[in-house]
Design an enzyme around this catalytic site. Structure first.
Site, PDB file in Angstrom:
ATOM      1  N   ARG A 261      28.350  28.841  27.749  1.00 15.55           N
ATOM      2  CA  ARG A 261      29.280  29.638  26.953  1.00 15.55           C
ATOM      3  C   ARG A 261      30.674  29.594  27.554  1.00 15.55           C
ATOM      4  O   ARG A 261      30.847  29.741  28.765  1.00 15.55           O
ATOM      5  CB  ARG A 261      28.776  31.091  26.877  1.00 15.55           C
ATOM      6  CG  ARG A 261      27.394  31.134  26.225  1.00 15.55           C
ATOM      7  CD  ARG A 261      26.908  32.508  25.910  1.00 15.55           C
ATOM      8  NE  ARG A 261      25.571  32.405  25.297  1.00 15.55           N
ATOM      9  CZ  ARG A 261      24.811  33.430  24.966  1.00 15.55           C
ATOM     10  NH1 ARG A 261      25.250  34.672  25.155  1.00 15.55           N
ATOM     11  NH2 ARG A 261      23.633  33.239  24.424  1.00 15.55           N
ATOM     12  N   ARG A 276      28.063  37.202  34.264  1.00 11.37           N
ATOM     13  CA  ARG A 276      28.714  36.499  33.161  1.00 11.37           C
ATOM     14  C   ARG A 276      29.223  35.173  33.673  1.00 11.37           C
ATOM     15  O   ARG A 276      30.272  35.107  34.323  1.00 11.37           O
ATOM     16  CB  ARG A 276      29.860  37.346  32.598  1.00 11.37           C
ATOM     17  CG  ARG A 276      30.471  36.816  31.308  1.00 11.37           C
ATOM     18  CD  ARG A 276      31.505  37.773  30.742  1.00 11.37           C
ATOM     19  NE  ARG A 276      30.929  39.062  30.422  1.00 11.37           N
ATOM     20  CZ  ARG A 276      30.255  39.330  29.294  1.00 11.37           C
ATOM     21  NH1 ARG A 276      30.125  38.398  28.382  1.00 11.37           N
ATOM     22  NH2 ARG A 276      29.748  40.514  29.083  1.00 11.37           N
ATOM     23  N   GLU A 348      22.647  44.647  29.760  1.00 13.73           N
ATOM     24  CA  GLU A 348      21.920  43.835  28.778  1.00 13.73           C
ATOM     25  C   GLU A 348      21.224  42.640  29.426  1.00 13.73           C
ATOM     26  O   GLU A 348      21.837  41.877  30.182  1.00 13.73           O
ATOM     27  CB  GLU A 348      22.903  43.333  27.717  1.00 13.73           C
ATOM     28  CG  GLU A 348      22.246  42.437  26.686  1.00 13.73           C
ATOM     29  CD  GLU A 348      23.249  41.830  25.708  1.00 13.73           C
ATOM     30  OE1 GLU A 348      24.403  42.312  25.642  1.00 13.73           O
ATOM     31  OE2 GLU A 348      22.872  40.870  25.010  1.00 13.73           O
ATOM     32  N   SER A 351      18.347  40.426  23.857  1.00 11.64           N
ATOM     33  CA  SER A 351      18.834  40.862  22.555  1.00 11.64           C
ATOM     34  C   SER A 351      17.897  40.256  21.525  1.00 11.64           C
ATOM     35  O   SER A 351      17.741  39.043  21.466  1.00 11.64           O
ATOM     36  CB  SER A 351      20.261  40.349  22.369  1.00 11.64           C
ATOM     37  OG  SER A 351      20.843  40.909  21.220  1.00 11.64           O
ATOM     38  N   ARG A 391      20.277  36.861  34.794  1.00  9.30           N
ATOM     39  CA  ARG A 391      20.389  38.315  34.948  1.00  9.30           C
ATOM     40  C   ARG A 391      19.086  38.915  35.457  1.00  9.30           C
ATOM     41  O   ARG A 391      19.089  39.914  36.177  1.00  9.30           O
ATOM     42  CB  ARG A 391      20.791  38.957  33.612  1.00  9.30           C
ATOM     43  CG  ARG A 391      22.237  38.644  33.249  1.00  9.30           C
ATOM     44  CD  ARG A 391      22.718  39.405  32.031  1.00  9.30           C
ATOM     45  NE  ARG A 391      24.110  39.054  31.738  1.00  9.30           N
ATOM     46  CZ  ARG A 391      24.827  39.591  30.755  1.00  9.30           C
ATOM     47  NH1 ARG A 391      24.276  40.500  29.960  1.00  9.30           N
ATOM     48  NH2 ARG A 391      26.072  39.228  30.562  1.00  9.30           N
TER      49      ARG A 391
END
Length: 427
Positions: A261, A276, A348, A351, A391
């Site tokens: 990303r 991130r 998070e 999802s 994560r």
RNA sequence: GGAGAGGUGGCAGAGUGGUUGAAUGCGGCGGUCUCGAAAACCGUUAGGCGGGUUUCCCCCGUCUCGAGGGUUCGAAUCCCUCCCUCUCCGCCA
């Protein structure tokens, strides 16, 4: 992508839904374009019908040797063609504008989704586990990892650039253990495992909704291919342009892939550590379901993601995203957040979304069930992280750290690390 | 990277300018036969869009034979560009 017919017949519903999402929407503009589009189609097709008729006649006249009549008919077709060309130009322009609206508009939220503006309006629906009481000051992973010699941020920058990370020694092994543990666990619960390309073409990314609107979030090669931001795009597009047999539904798929990303809009956010980063590993779940059962499938998929955290003994909470915080293609999304001592909060880690027929329409994924209905219908697609491996690794390190600087390996991972029970720091 | 062949309906495979949205076979679906099944026989079997009718039943029109453009009154059929697949050679984990 929304169904033009549905939008046409439910302008008010769509306008309200878009307002709830905080998305731009102009019902009047759509209505006007859609109406004109249909007018033009009618105009063009009337002429095409006459043209086809005349052309057929020409063939017959030629055979009969009536050359003069044939020539007259040719002249008529020539004139029709001039009209059609002019009308077609406007039709293409209008078509393009309607398509632009439909293709860049987000999915409609499901009725069970709470209305809200942003993440502050998300609703927590359950918690599992209790954050551990540390008898010492817990160390954040961005300090702990380098101290233990298993995470190296600086070398990641040297090899690539900032927001890339290198895992070493037991850090690399723990990462691999997590991947295998997740895949095996999902596999035992009925998910078919796939290994898919890390690059995808634009049709594929259009199918799942990343393109055309979110190209800036993607890494692109000079050949026009994109590094996948999630295995969701590949797993979902596995059946692009296909009609599945109804009795093969639901289909439960999973895959491990690296994910890439650009993080274009997140400069300054989560800059420390590996929360991130531009590249991370993830095990992804994707489902293809009949419309009637897709929300049950969403509950099941969320439970499958939570199961991983439960087996790892990591405290988490599950929230339902409000209308204003949902992703582009989702009709309903559950986020699962794991407890991170470094954030003193839940963060998070998964999802899970039901996209209903939004992606299926873009990617043309249908099913048939001759006993129940004629023809074919769009399937519903779902996707969920199961889980974000990077994560998850962070969560294990931070939650299982010991006073002496070591980390206890969760029991379920030990078989994947040769029976090892503890990760010791390396000098 | 070089040379050649090819991309047609769920699949296989005809079709080289005219009523072909497309022969034929297989598969699928429906029916006849049967106690039932198989076999046999008969029928049927693409999708998108627009309109009509109206509610899921059908009717009409249009577009679609890898994608895009061109020639022509008319293209699956001819020409151009691109994409993809296959075979051989080269290279290579």
């Amino acid at each position: 992508m929304l169904d033009a017919k549905f939008v046409r017949d439910n302008l008010d519903v769509v306008a309200q839904a878009m307002a709830d999402r905080g998305a731009e929407w102009d019902s009047g503009a759509f209505e006007k374009l859609d109406l004109r589009r249909r007018e033009l189609i009618g105009e063009v097709e009337v002429r095409q019908a006459r043209r086809n008729e005349a052309s057929k006649a020409i063939g017959a006249l030629m055979k009969e040797g009536k050359r003069e009549e044939a020539e007259a008919a040719k002249e008529e077709v020539r004139l029709i063609n001039e009209e059609v060309t002019a009308l077609d130009a406007e039709r293409e322009s209008i078509d393009e504008q309607v398509r632009e609206i439909l293709v860049t508009s987000p999915n409609l939220p499901h009725e069970s989704v709470p209305v809200g503006a942003d993440e502050n309006d998300n609703v927590e629906i359950r918690r599992w586990g209790t954050p551990r009481e540390f008898e010492f000051e817990p160390v954040a992973h961005w300090d702990l990892g380098p101290q233990m010699g298993i995470i190296d941020f600086e070398t990641g920058v040297k090899l690539a650039k900032s927001r890339f990370v290198v895992l070493g020694r037991d850090g690399a092994r723990l990462n691999r253990a997590l991947i295998n543990f997740m895949l095996d666990t999902h596999g035992s619960r009925g998910y078919t495992e796939w290994a898919v390309p890390a690059l995808a073409n634009s049709e594929t990314l259009f199918g799942t909704g990343q393109l055309p609107k979110f190209e800036d979030d993607l890494f692109k090669t000079d050949e026009g291919l994109y590094l996948i931001p999630t295995a969701e795009v590949q797993l979902t597009n596995l059946h692009r342009d296909e009609v599945l047999e109804g009795d093969t539904l639901p289909r439960h798929y999973c895959a491990y892939t690296p994910c890439f990303r650009e993080e274009a809009g997140s400069a300054g956010r989560d800059t420390r550590g590996m929360i991130r980063v531009h590249q991370f590993d993830k095990v992804e779940m994707v489902k293809f379901s009949e419309p009637e059962s897709s929300f049950d499938e969403l509950e099941g998929m969320t439970a499958d993601a939570e199961n991983i955290l439960q087996l790892l003994g990591l405290p988490y909470r599950t929230i339902v995203l409000c209308t204003g915080d949902m992703g582009f293609g989702a009709a309903k999304t559950y986020d699962i957040e794991v407890w991170l001592p470094s954030y003193e909060n839940y963060k998070e880690i998964s999802s899970c979304s039901n996209c209903m027929d939004f992606q299926a329409r873009r990617a043309s994924i249908k099913y048939r069930d001759p006993g129940t209905f004629k023809g074919s219908r769009l399937v519903h697609t779902l996707n969920g992280s199961g889980l974000a491996v990077g994560r998850c690794l962070v969560a294990v390190l931070e939650n299982y750290q010991q006073t002496d600087g070591s980390v206890v390996i969760p029991e379920v991972l030990r078989p994947y690390m040769g029976g090892q029970e503890v990760i010791q720091p390396v000098g």
